[in-house]
Structure formats: C-alpha cells, structure tokens
Design a protein around this motif. Structure first.
Motif, short mmCIF file in Angstrom:
data_model
loop_
_atom_site.label_atom_id
_atom_site.label_comp_id
_atom_site.label_asym_id
_atom_site.label_seq_id
_atom_site.Cartn_x
_atom_site.Cartn_y
_atom_site.Cartn_z
N VAL A 10 -94.24 -20.21 -3.94
CA VAL A 10 -94.82 -19.54 -4.79
C VAL A 10 -96.38 -20.26 -4.89
CG1 VAL A 10 -92.62 -19.77 -6.30
CG2 VAL A 10 -93.44 -21.85 -6.08
N HIS A 11 -96.22 -21.13 -4.58
CA HIS A 11 -98.12 -21.79 -4.20
C HIS A 11 -98.97 -20.19 -3.52
CE1 HIS A 11 -101.44 -23.76 -4.60
NE2 HIS A 11 -101.89 -23.46 -2.79
N LEU A 12 -98.59 -19.96 -2.39
CA LEU A 12 -98.85 -19.55 -1.76
C LEU A 12 -99.14 -17.79 -2.63
CD1 LEU A 12 -97.66 -19.45 1.47
CD2 LEU A 12 -100.18 -20.25 0.81
N GLU A 13 -98.10 -17.25 -3.36
CA GLU A 13 -98.07 -16.52 -4.51
C GLU A 13 -99.36 -16.47 -5.64
OE1 GLU A 13 -96.84 -13.40 -4.11
OE2 GLU A 13 -94.42 -13.67 -2.72
N ALA A 14 -99.48 -17.43 -5.81
CA ALA A 14 -99.94 -17.74 -7.02
C ALA A 14 -101.59 -17.39 -5.75
CB ALA A 14 -99.76 -18.82 -7.35
N LEU A 15 -102.18 -18.34 -5.03
CA LEU A 15 -103.04 -17.93 -4.24
C LEU A 15 -103.92 -16.64 -3.85
CD1 LEU A 15 -103.89 -21.31 -1.81
CD2 LEU A 15 -104.71 -20.77 -3.87
N LYS A 16 -102.54 -16.06 -3.63
CA LYS A 16 -102.45 -14.09 -3.18
C LYS A 16 -103.12 -13.71 -4.12
CE LYS A 16 -99.11 -13.50 -0.73
NZ LYS A 16 -97.42 -13.02 -0.49
N ARG A 17 -102.59 -14.30 -5.45
CA ARG A 17 -102.89 -13.33 -6.73
C ARG A 17 -104.01 -13.44 -8.23
NH1 ARG A 17 -98.79 -11.40 -4.10
NH2 ARG A 17 -97.93 -9.37 -4.56
N ASP A 18 -104.54 -14.61 -7.05
CA ASP A 18 -105.38 -15.79 -7.63
C ASP A 18 -104.97 -15.48 -8.89
OD1 ASP A 18 -107.34 -16.88 -8.12
OD2 ASP A 18 -109.32 -15.58 -8.82
N MET A 19 -103.83 -16.18 -9.51
CA MET A 19 -102.97 -16.76 -10.54
C MET A 19 -103.61 -17.47 -11.44
SD MET A 19 -98.51 -16.06 -9.99
CE MET A 19 -97.98 -14.26 -8.67
N PRO A 20 -103.72 -17.70 -12.97
CA PRO A 20 -104.24 -19.21 -13.21
C PRO A 20 -102.74 -20.54 -14.03
CG PRO A 20 -103.81 -17.51 -15.36
CD PRO A 20 -103.58 -16.57 -13.66
N ALA A 21 -103.58 -21.23 -13.98
CA ALA A 21 -102.45 -22.53 -14.45
C ALA A 21 -102.68 -22.16 -16.04
CB ALA A 21 -103.06 -23.34 -14.05
N LEU A 22 -100.96 -22.84 -16.42
CA LEU A 22 -100.83 -22.98 -18.12
C LEU A 22 -102.41 -24.35 -18.39
CD1 LEU A 22 -97.35 -22.31 -18.33
CD2 LEU A 22 -99.09 -20.84 -19.05
N GLY A 23 -102.99 -23.82 -19.23
CA GLY A 23 -104.23 -24.94 -19.37
C GLY A 23 -104.66 -25.54 -18.39
N PRO A 24 -105.29 -26.82 -18.30
CA PRO A 24 -106.23 -27.67 -17.84
C PRO A 24 -106.11 -27.17 -16.08
CG PRO A 24 -106.56 -29.21 -19.10
CD PRO A 24 -105.08 -27.69 -19.47
N ALA A 25 -106.50 -26.69 -14.89
CA ALA A 25 -105.70 -26.58 -14.04
C ALA A 25 -105.83 -27.95 -12.82
CB ALA A 25 -107.06 -25.64 -12.91
N ALA A 26 -104.32 -27.64 -11.68
CA ALA A 26 -104.04 -29.26 -11.57
C ALA A 26 -104.32 -29.28 -9.97
CB ALA A 26 -103.33 -30.20 -11.43
#
Length: 877
Positions: free
Chosen positions: A349-365
């Motif tokens: 799911v991290h790779l899915e988020a990277l592929k689609r440049d998904m934001p984080a909920l709140g300040p990114a960690a």
C-alpha cells in the motif's frame, strides 16, 4: 463528503452492513417476539457457560457432579450448535427473519435431540453400536442426525460443505460408478456401517475436528468476543490510525495493522472487514484509493488475520491434532510467514501511495522511521517480557508457597493501575470518516486508554509460551481474566472519575452477557462445520480414497511435486469458493497433506508434515477472497461502493504474497523455523537471520509484483527483483545446480551408517521397488534421525527394517508390523518382482554454504537500484 452521500454511493446502511455480518457469522434471524429472542440468547449464553464449565481445569465439582469426558462433551457441543443453527439461520433468503417457523422448531429439537442422544446413551452405545452391533432405533436416530447436520451446515455456511459431505457419503455407499476412478473404487459400505461410523461411533461426526471445536476453538472465539465487547476492537483501530495515519496512504497502512490486531479478537474475515473497513475504507478513498483498491486492501489485511499468532484461526488448533505437535510449535512455525506477509502488505500500500502521489492525513511522516520505532518497540517489549519471566521464576524459587498469591495480587494491582491511567483520559471516539474534517488521534492520546486490554493477551501468551499449558487451559485463564475486566472496568473508571458506579456496573454486566452470547453465536458455523467435516475424515479412513489418492494425484501431476502443489492450491481455491477456512482445511488436509509429503519424498525432498498442513491452511484462508464467491470481498464492496468482483480480483492480486509463501516454505522449511532450536543462542540468531532475509525478500517480491521499487519498474527490472527475491528465499535451489547435495555410498553400508551416526544426526537413503497399487516402479527417500534412546548397535533391526544384503546390493523384506517404517513403506509391494531394495545411501556432500548464492543476487539488486536511482523522483520511504 457527507455521510449521506457515501451511503447513497454504496447503497448500504450501517444496519445493513451489520445484517450482512450477522447473516454469515451469527445468524440473520431477529425475532420480534421478545420471548423467542430471549430464548435464543439464553441458549447461546447457556452454551458459553457449559463450555467454561467443562474447560475449567480444577474439577472442584467432581465430588458432586461427574466430570465429562470428550465423548460426552462433543455431543452436547454439537447439540447446542444444531439447535441454534435452525433457530438463528433462516432456511432460505425468502424465509421469515422476524419469527421462527414451526418447521424450524421441529428440526431444531429433532437435530439437537439426535446429538444429545449420543450424550445421554453413551454407555449403551459403547456396548452396542461401538461394538459393531447397532440397534434399528440407533440407526434411525443416526440417519436423522446426519441429514439434519448437513441441513444446519447449509443454512450456516452455504451449500458447498453440504454437497461435499453428501458426495463423500454417496462414494462410501456406492464405491463404484462411472464417475469414480478405478484407483479409488471399493465394494461399498452398507447403510448401517456408514451411519454407525459417522454418527454412533467417535471417529466420524464426533471425531477429532468436533473435539477441537469443543475443547479449544470455542474458548478462543469467546475470548475474542468478550475482548471486543470490552472495547478492544475500537482501541486497536485507533492505535493503528494514531501510529500510521500520518504516513503516505496512511489509512491503508492503518487498515493493515488494525486488521492484524483485530485478528486477535475476530476469527471472522467478514466481521473484520466491516468493523475496521467502516472507518478505513472511506479514509482510503479520501486520500486517493479507488473504491475497489480500498476494499481490496481491507480484504487482504482482514483475511490474513487468521494466520497471525498467537490467536490464529480454528484450523490452527486442528493442526495440533492432525500433525501431533503442540500449539506453541504451530505458533513457532507460523510466526515468520505471518509477520512478513503483513509487512509486505504495508509496503504494497506504500508503493500504491507513491505511484499515485497520495497525501497523508495530517503532517507527513516517514515509513522507514516508523518501522524503526516498531522494531524498537518489539525489542523493548521483548526485554520487558524477559525481565518478567526472570522475576516470576526468581519469586517461585525463593518463596514457592507464596508465589501464586503474590503473582495474582500483582496482576490485580497492575490492572487497577492500568484502568486508573485509562480513566484519566476521555473514552475513545473516532471522528466520522465520511465528514469533511477528520482529526488523527496521537499515540500519546490513544495508548494509555486501553493498556488493560493487553493484560488478558499477556496471560494467554504466558500460559502458552512460558507455562507450556494446553491451548484449552491457556484460553480458559485468559477468558477468566477477560471476564473480570469486562465486569469491573466500567465501575472502576466511574469510581476514579467520581461518577455513579451502580449504572457502570450494570453496563459491565450487560457487556459480559452480550459477549457470552456473541461468542456462542459466532461458534454456530464453526461447530456445524467441524462436525460436517468429520464426515469427510471418516470416509477417508474407511475407504481406499485415503491411501490411494496419492497415486491418483501423482498420475495427474506426472510425479512432479511443483505441479502437484499447484493442483492442491487450485483444489483449495475451488473449494474456497463455498467453504469457510476451517472446513476447507479439514477437507484438503485430510486428502492431500500426506500426499504432499509422500510425493516430495519420491523426488528426494523431505517435506515436513507441518509445512504441508500450513500450505493447505494458507490456501484455505483465501476462501473469503476468491472471486466470484469471496464473501469478504462482497462485504468490502458493500462498504466502499465498488464492484465486488473487481474488489475480489484486486484483493487476490494483493494476496499473491500469501500464495507464494507456501511454495517457498515447502522447498525451504527453514522459513517456518523447522529444525531451528529456539532454546539455544545459535538457534535464536538463526531465526533472526531468517526473519531479516525473508523480510527483505518479501519486500522485493512485493515491489516486483507492483511494478514499482524506487521508481516505476521496467519489465526486466521486475523480473530481476523476482529472481533476487527467489534466491534470497531459496538459495539452495541454485547451489544444487552447481554442486550436488549428497554423495552416494554403497547401499550395503546402511546398517553400519545406522550404528555409527551420532544421536541427533540424520541418515538418508532411497528405497526403490514396485508400487503396491499397480506394480509400477517407485522411489521413496527416507530420512532417519538417530535418537539418544536407540541402542548402540543393531539400530536398523531395532527400527524394524528387514535388510537382506546380497553381494553389493541391499534388498528389503517387509518391515516389522507396528513400526514407523511399516507405515512409511506400505506403498511398496514386497511380494513381487522386481524386489524392493535400498538403491542409494546418501551422505551430505562437502560443498559451499548455500548462502553464497546471495552474493550474485545482491549484485543484481544493486544493478536494479543503480538504474532506478537515475529515474527516482520521490523518496523510497
């Protein structure tokens, strides 16, 4: 996005979702009559009380009430399950749900009565039916019982298990026919013999599967139900969000971890999907996941909860009986595959988020920093647990008479302090995930509010791992602690907050009663499933299918182990379209587990029995994913509003790591810590090494299947990553192509090898000869481990081998009856030509360590990294 908009999109209200869970797990009937509803609840509560009564280990009541043995408790267990199945589950989708029809009352009473008859007349059955002399009345009762059990199974689980059970009964009766292959034909059993074996004896319906359900599974399901009623489910979900929600694609990562923790308290994939998915799926969609992918992530993570120690699915307890090892051993073997599977899903799911440049909920960690914190947490927890073990052992050595009282007082004090800490914080509430504004909780806010939920889990692990108690006794004490917690946590919190304790105590009692009822209703499906699966087990033992199926599978696979494993996997997936995991595991393991071991031995590969059973188990858990019938996928689609078939296929794709792992640990049993002694420093270091290497390999496998590593992967890069992952998992595969594993010694030296091999070492030899089935040439590789209790000389004779040396050849006669070798070599025909002989004596060759193959794999990985770094535009973590 408003709550109304989302519900309109998915067309499922929260009530409908709960009804979906109820219809599959606890029964979809909800009578409007208060008397009937109370009766059903009362029966469920009575079932839980009965299970606690027979599980408590002290037997303080034995001087007033006779203690029941397993042949008496199993019929009562099944009687409750059948009774509740007919009362709680409608016969058809069109059947009334607001009342119980008269026909269902009759079926419930007759079905339960047929089971209770076995309990009430157990002594008479021992003198008649179980001695081979059943009466006509007994046959009638048994026949009715079998039919109504299959109907109860159909209502609670769908038609698949009922159909499979009926097919096996028909095969046992007919024995021959145009649909039955010649290799498994038999003369057929009489109707009386079938009913006697299936219902009146202790080997069929009332055999091992139902015994496991009675002794182990109920207590663990009850433990989870009460833990959930206490509020642990909400606590785990919020803890996952607090820890992972701020990462890229954080809701998806929180879904994975939350489902892993919820797997401790829910044996149901569907309930897990709805419980966690109601919060996680809308938030996943909010950060960019499609409806299908959001549902698929939830399905993939929820289904894998059944393989997560220490509380695994019901099939894990069946392994204890089928394989003949302790539950702690099952946990040991299942731990690494389960953990790396979840780590890989987080990475997917991290790779899915990277592929689609998904934001984080709140300040990114940062994901890497998060993994480091989790690793530190494991180390600190392990150190604290080790210190606790040392402290308790020291106390027992110093003051054995006082130790138990001191330990109990310590548990009570720790619990009160934990609840006092929780009372200082407001009770957990999660923002509406469908609202426009969502505020992530922090770990500091969430963690102190549920520390006391970890106490019963600690008690369970303590009794299993440290005290080495049985799963039943361990679960009983964990449930006992949980009962105390659910009854007292509300009054204690009210007292510490200076609130009214009377109302809080009544709420605690209600939570306790609800938990007991829910636990029993969650067991209805498992109870009838294990009983119905006993029909298959008895048929396997009473007919040739159990012994001759190996030949049929070998014929279909051409004698190739990998093809045979693929066939077993496909067989499990097909059955998984209609069977729950437990029933699927019972059917496939009864038919195939020993076949996997046997065919592996014919190829010279020693497959541990536990590896074969875990192989079947892993494919069995895909039952709730596999399209087109995967119920967990339909539940996720109901929440997400996505297409259920596409959700199922996406979840299946995400679950490829779960499908790949069984093949890997068949060929490399070290992955399940087989042969690794965790009682030594060297064994622990080896386990750590296996875990680290397997984790890296699984992450590379995930990156290859996702087509993204440091940057979008080209086809050759994905292929290279797969090759690297395979080499890290099974390095011996390539070394075997360069250097042989064994050198051959003269077979006539076998007896000498038996006598000269030190205790703990192994002897490997190959037996060749005609098959007992069709006379075709067959080979079998045998590994004998020398034990310390074997004599100093004449070990081969003592083991039951009848060796007949003639010149430079070593022939064999049939092994002594009752020995292990008589079982292992029963597939050979010792009374025909050519004769059975030892064709090879194999000695480990002096060769390079297999880990040397990691070097070229790592060089290939470095090459991929070099090319991808040039295209990388986002941080890898």
């Amino acid at each position: 996005m408003t709550n109304e908009t989302t519900k309109a999109d998915r067309n499922f209200s929260d009530e409908e979702l709960q009804d979906l869970v109820a219809s599959t797990d606890t029964g979809g009937r909800n009578p409007t009559s208060r008397t009937v509803a109370l009766l059903i609840s009362g029966l469920a509560f009575a079932w839980s009380l009965f299970q606690l009564w027979i599980a408590q280990p002290q037997l303080w009541f034995a001087q007033w009430v006779p203690a029941l043995n397993s042949s008496q408790t199993r019929p009562v267990h099944l009687g409750f399950a059948i009774l509740l199945a007919f009362l709680a589950y409608p016969a058809m989708k069109s059947s009334p749900r607001d009342r119980v029809p008269l026909a269902d009352w009759v079926l419930a009473l007759v079905g339960a009565g047929s089971a209770f008859y076995v309990f009430l007349f157990s002594r008479e059955l021992a003198e008649t039916a179980r001695s081979g002399l059943p009466t006509s009345a007994q046959i009638v009762i048994g026949s009715v019982g079998i039919v109504l059990l299959l109907e109860a199974s159909r209502r609670a689980l769908g038609p698949a298990l009922t159909v499979v059970g009926a097919v096996f009964l028909a095969y046992a009766y007919m024995g021959q026919g145009w649909l039955i292959p010649d290799i498994i034909e038999h003369s057929g059993l009489s109707f009386t013999a079938i009913v006697n074996a299936q219902w009146l004896d202790t080997t069929g319906v009332f055999g091992i599967p139902l015994g496991v359900s009675t002794a182990f599974v109920f207590l663990f399901v009850l433990f989870g139900a009460i833990l959930d009623k206490a509020g642990a489910g909400n606590y785990f979900i919020q803890l996952a969000f607090a820890g992972l929600g701020a990462l890229r694609g954080g809701p998806a990562k929180a879904a994975v971890v939350g489902s892993a923790m919820t797997g401790l308290i829910s044996g149901s994939s569907i309930a897990n999907v709805v419980t966690t998915g109601t919060f996680t799926i809308p938030l996943m969609k909010k950060v960019g996941f499609s409806s299908e992918k959001a549902g698929a992530v939830e399905v993939a993570s929820s289904v894998n909860g059944q393989i997560m120690p220490p509380v695994m699915g019901a099939a894990a307890f069946l392994m204890v009986e089928f394989v003949g090892i302790s539950y702690v051993e099952v946990i040991k073997h299942a731990f690494i595959p389960a953990v790396i599977s979840y780590i890989a899903l987080v990475y997917i799911v991290h790779l899915e988020a990277l592929k689609r440049d998904m934001p984080a909920l709140g300040p990114a960690a940062n994901l890497g920093r998060m993994f480091l914190k989790i690793a530190i947490g494991f180390v600190v927890s392990g150190a604290a647990f080790t210190a606790l073990v040392w402290l308790v052992n020291t106390l027992r050595d110093a003051a054995p008479a006082l130790s138990e009282g001191v330990i109990l007082a310590g548990i009570i004090i720790a619990y009160v302090l934990m609840v006092r800490t929780a009372a200082k914080h407001p009770d957990l509430t999660l923002d509406d995930p469908n609202s426009g504004k969502f505020t992530l909780p922090t770990v500091a806010e969430v963690f102190p509010t549920g520390l006391h939920y970890l106490l019963p889990i600690l008690v369970l692990v303590w009794f299993l791992m440290i005290e080495m108690q049985s799963p039943a006794k361990s679960a009983f004490w964990a449930v006992a602690v949980m009962l105390g917690i659910v009854l007292t946590q509300r009054p204690l919190k009210a007292m510490f907050r200076n609130e009214h304790t009377g109302t809080a105590f009544r709420e605690g009692v209600n939570d306790l009663v609800d938990g007991m009822i829910t636990g029993a209703r969650n067991m209805i499906g498992i109870g009838v499933a294990t009983a119905a699966a006993g029909i298959i087990v008895a048929t396997v033992t009473k007919t040739p299918i159990g012994t001759e199926l190996a030949g049929l599978v070998e014929m279909l696979s051409g004698g190739n182990l990998f093809i045979m494993l693929a066939l077993v996997g496909v067989f499990s997936l097909i059955l998984g379209m209609g069977l729950p995991t437990t029933a699927n595991y019972i059917v496939v393991s009864s038919l195939m587990a020993s076949v996997v071991v046997q065919l592996g031995a014919q190829e010279g590969l020693i497959v541990p029995l536990i590896a074969a059973h875990l192989f079947v188990f892993y494919f069995g858990i895909m039952a709730d994913v596999t399209p087109p019938v995967g119920l967990a996928s339909f539940a996720a689609a109901a929440v997400s509003g996505g297409d259920p078939i596409r959700t199922g296929f996406t979840a299946f794709f995400y679950s490829m790591r779960t499908i790949a792992l069984p093949f890997l640990f068949i060929y490399n049993p070290t992955l399940i810590l087989y042969g690794v002694d965790l009682g030594t420093t060297a064994g622990i270091l080896q386990a750590i090494m296996v875990f680290c290497v397997a984790t890296v390999a699984m992450l590379l496998f995930a990156a290859a299947t996702q087509g993204y590593f440091l940057a979008p992967s080209k086809k050759w890069e994905s292929a290279a990553l797969l090759l690297v992952a395979f080499t890290l998992f099974v390095p011996g595969f390539w070394l075997d192509r360069i250097q042989p594993r064994f050198e051959e010694l003269p077979p006539v030296e076998l007896a000498q090898a038996f006598d000269s091999t030190p205790a703990g070492e192994t002897i490997r030899f190959v037996v060749s000869g005609p098959s007992y089935v069709d006379g075709s040439p067959t080979k079998l590789t045998i590994v004998h481990t020398v034990t310390a209790d074997e004599p100093a000389s004449g070990r081969a004779d003592a083991a039951g081998l009848m060796l007949l040396p003639e010149g430079d050849r070593l022939f064999m006669d049939e092994p002594m009856f009752g020995t292990d070798y008589q079982q292992q070599l029963q597939g050979f025909d010792f009374y025909s030509d050519p004769r059975v002989e030892v064709s090879s004596l194999l000695h480990p060759a002096d060769r390079m360590p297999k880990q040397i193959m990691w070097l070229p794999a790592l060089l290939l990985l470095a090459l991929v990294v070099m090319f991808q770094r040039r295209r990388q535009t986002k941080p890898a973590f």
